[in-house]
Design a protein around this motif. Structure first.
Motif, PDB file in Angstrom:
ATOM      1  N   ILE A 434       0.847  -1.175   0.066  1.00 40.06           N
ATOM      2  CA  ILE A 434      -0.086  -0.045   0.170  1.00 40.06           C
ATOM      3  C   ILE A 434       0.907   1.276  -0.020  1.00 40.06           C
ATOM      4  CG2 ILE A 434      -0.351   0.611   2.576  1.00 40.06           C
ATOM      5  CD1 ILE A 434      -3.121   0.330  -0.105  1.00 40.06           C
ATOM      6  N   LYS A 435       1.919   1.077   0.519  1.00 41.59           N
ATOM      7  CA  LYS A 435       2.946   2.412   0.760  1.00 41.59           C
ATOM      8  C   LYS A 435       3.298   2.607  -0.796  1.00 41.59           C
ATOM      9  CE  LYS A 435       7.421   3.729   2.725  1.00 41.59           C
ATOM     10  NZ  LYS A 435       8.177   4.006   1.729  1.00 41.59           N
ATOM     11  N   ILE A 436       3.730   1.556  -1.750  1.00 40.35           N
ATOM     12  CA  ILE A 436       4.243   1.825  -2.912  1.00 40.35           C
ATOM     13  C   ILE A 436       3.131   2.218  -4.115  1.00 40.35           C
ATOM     14  CG2 ILE A 436       5.004   0.470  -4.990  1.00 40.35           C
ATOM     15  CD1 ILE A 436       6.480  -1.250  -3.049  1.00 40.35           C
ATOM     16  N   ILE A 437       1.865   1.694  -3.512  1.00 50.79           N
ATOM     17  CA  ILE A 437       0.699   2.364  -4.401  1.00 50.79           C
ATOM     18  C   ILE A 437       0.487   3.645  -4.138  1.00 50.79           C
ATOM     19  CG2 ILE A 437      -1.692   2.235  -4.668  1.00 50.79           C
ATOM     20  CD1 ILE A 437      -1.608  -0.860  -4.011  1.00 50.79           C
ATOM     21  N   PHE A 438       0.560   4.420  -2.895  1.00 53.55           N
ATOM     22  CA  PHE A 438       0.380   5.714  -2.906  1.00 53.55           C
ATOM     23  C   PHE A 438       1.612   6.566  -3.283  1.00 53.55           C
ATOM     24  CE2 PHE A 438      -3.443   4.329  -0.818  1.00 53.55           C
ATOM     25  CZ  PHE A 438      -4.271   5.222  -1.091  1.00 53.55           C
ATOM     26  N   GLU A 439       2.805   6.045  -2.963  1.00 51.97           N
ATOM     27  CA  GLU A 439       3.745   6.779  -3.629  1.00 51.97           C
ATOM     28  C   GLU A 439       3.711   6.917  -5.137  1.00 51.97           C
ATOM     29  OE1 GLU A 439       7.246   5.144  -0.435  1.00 51.97           O
ATOM     30  OE2 GLU A 439       7.131   4.175  -2.635  1.00 51.97           O
ATOM     31  N   GLU A 440       3.416   6.112  -5.949  1.00 48.88           N
ATOM     32  CA  GLU A 440       3.090   6.178  -7.324  1.00 48.88           C
ATOM     33  C   GLU A 440       1.874   7.076  -7.706  1.00 48.88           C
ATOM     34  OE1 GLU A 440       4.800   4.985  -9.734  1.00 48.88           O
ATOM     35  OE2 GLU A 440       6.256   4.424  -8.422  1.00 48.88           O
ATOM     36  N   ILE A 441       0.703   6.932  -6.792  1.00 48.44           N
ATOM     37  CA  ILE A 441      -0.354   7.965  -7.351  1.00 48.44           C
ATOM     38  C   ILE A 441       0.211   9.193  -6.984  1.00 48.44           C
ATOM     39  CG2 ILE A 441      -2.401   8.507  -6.077  1.00 48.44           C
ATOM     40  CD1 ILE A 441      -2.868   5.866  -5.697  1.00 48.44           C
TER      41      ILE A 441
END
Length: 444
Positions: A434-441
């Motif tokens: 989830i950390k990576i997902i929001f970093e990309e967003i």
């Protein structure tokens, strides 16, 4: 003295595990034999075993004893892929050993039926067990109205294909919804009609207009733990759906695939509010129990039974007798109730952990709703981020999510959203993913 023995027994068992003198999946010494060996009360041994069980080192099989938990080879290596797109139960929560015991017992009980055709409607003894089982979910019915199918997917296929007493042709589905229902209906040549559903529910004025004007055979709905939204209808909404169905001669197909993990005792199925025999209740044993068992259950009222039975006969004659027998023993022994108690806690824990992870991230560019439990969370991008670019960037990092278009008719949608499923993931995978997902967003 007894306390020292309780701790000593735990130390002895753990030592046997560490030195491989107890093998994976092996049965532990009986309570009686250990009580005699260590000259203590049986309650002391039980206490030691319960402590080891709570630490997931051993597990209990009713009327059989305690067994050493098998360690997966996957535990020893880092998992490279974090798949938020896969919809499957956590393999560590599946009762393999207990169900294997039930299957073996079913072979003994039903050996004369294994090589011949069985009741198309399902084993009578299983249907009797399921009538009691379903009453715990506020589904009050009889064995005569219960049909056992080869997974809930078969049940939905038959319902989509067979004619209904109202003589209508079209199937109404929520938008978005479970993607397989699209193909099931389309393959039968019927028309799909959609109604928008989001965090706020559905527009009941629109629902009434569709019921009134679109020749709706049935309304397929997932009232609780909606796939992909993760939301549930309120009591008021469920009552209103039943009321409109009666008014406009429409049937309701209620897909209650995650009933087992509901922690809200007041969250009743739509079937509970049905007084005019409009609701068809469908339950799966795949998502919260055992995917490979391929058992589904349908509760049908008298007007639909004969037609459904006719179609079921031409689909497969009968559902696997072995699977049915194993499930019957699992339910009647109380193992199913114990399994449900365990998974309720675990899936609630996972969803709470996801919520905690999100609290420390920048979520200002999305809109989301985190349920108290369940498998799914729907994430809507508020600012314009190209979902296809996001998918590709995440895939480069071995992170997979499900784009919104999968859950709409003909994959057509302007919805700038995606679904994540946390059921199969470990806590550390949820946190890092989830950390990576929001970093990309936020980067995009």
């Amino acid at each position: 003295m007894e306390r020292n023995k309780y701790e000593f027994i735990i130390e002895c068992i753990e030592k046997l595990i560490l030195t491989n003198k107890l093998k994976q999946g092996e049965r532990l010494p009986s309570i009686r034999s250990l009580a005699a060996k260590y000259n203590c009360n049986k309650s002391t041994v039980i206490r030691a075993y319960k402590e080891l069980e709570s630490n997931h080192k051993i597990y209990a099989v009713p009327k059989s004893g305690y067994y050493l938990v098998e360690k997966s080879s996957l535990d020893d290596c880092e998992r490279q892929v974090i798949n938020f797109a896969e919809t499957a139960p956590d393999p560590k929560l599946l009762p393999y050993k207990e169900f294997n015991h039930c299957i073996n017992r079913a072979v003994e009980l039903y050996k004369n039926n294994l090589f011949s055709y069985s009741d198309v409607q399902g084993l009578e003894s299983l249907r009797e067990a399921l009538a009691d089982h379903l009453s715990e979910y506020q589904i009050f019915t009889s064995k005569e109205k219960i049909f056992v199918t080869t997974g809930s997917q078969q049940a939905l296929s038959i319902l989509a294909k067979m004619p209904f007493p109202n003589g209508k042709k079209n199937v109404l589905i929520e938008q978005p919804t479970y993607s397989l229902i699209h193909k099931i209906v389309e393959l039968n040549g019927d028309k799909l009609v959609g109604i928008s559903r989001d965090y706020r529910g559905i527009d009941f004025h629109e629902l009434e207009e569709l019921f009134k004007n679109e020749s709706i055979k049935f309304f397929y709905t997932i009232p609780r733990f909606h796939n992909p939204l993760g939301t549930s209808y309120s009591e008021k909404e469920k009552k209103k759906i039943v009321e409109l169905a009666e008014k406009y001669d429409v049937y309701i197909v209620e897909d209650d695939y995650l009933a087992d993990i509901d922690i809200n005792k007041n969250n009743q199925p739509v079937f509970y509010y049905d007084v005019s025999e409009r609701v068809i209740y469908v339950k799966s044993f795949s998502k919260a129990f055992m995917p490979g068992i391929r058992i589904g259950v349908v509760v049908l009222h008298d007007k639909l039974k004969n037609e459904f039975l006719k179609h079921k006969r031409y689909y497969d004659l009968n559902t696997s007798v072995l699977s049915q027998g194993g499930l019957e023993i699992f339910v009647n022994s109380g193992m199913y109730r114990n399994h449900v108690r365990k998974i309720k806690l675990e899936y609630k824990k996972k969803m709470s952990y996801l919520k905690k992870c999100l609290e420390v991230l920048d979520t200002s560019r999305v809109k989301l709703f985190i349920p108290t439990t369940g498998f799914f969370v729907w994430i809507k991008l508020i600012k314009k981020v190209n979902i296809d670019i996001l998918l590709k960037e995440l895939e480069k990092k071995d992170i997979f999510i499900s784009p919104a278009r999968k859950y709409f008719i003909e994959n057509k949608s302007n919805e700038n959203s995606f679904r994540i499923c946390i059921s199969k993931l470990k806590l550390k995978e949820i946190k890092s993913g989830i950390k990576i997902i929001f970093e990309e967003i936020n980067r995009l």
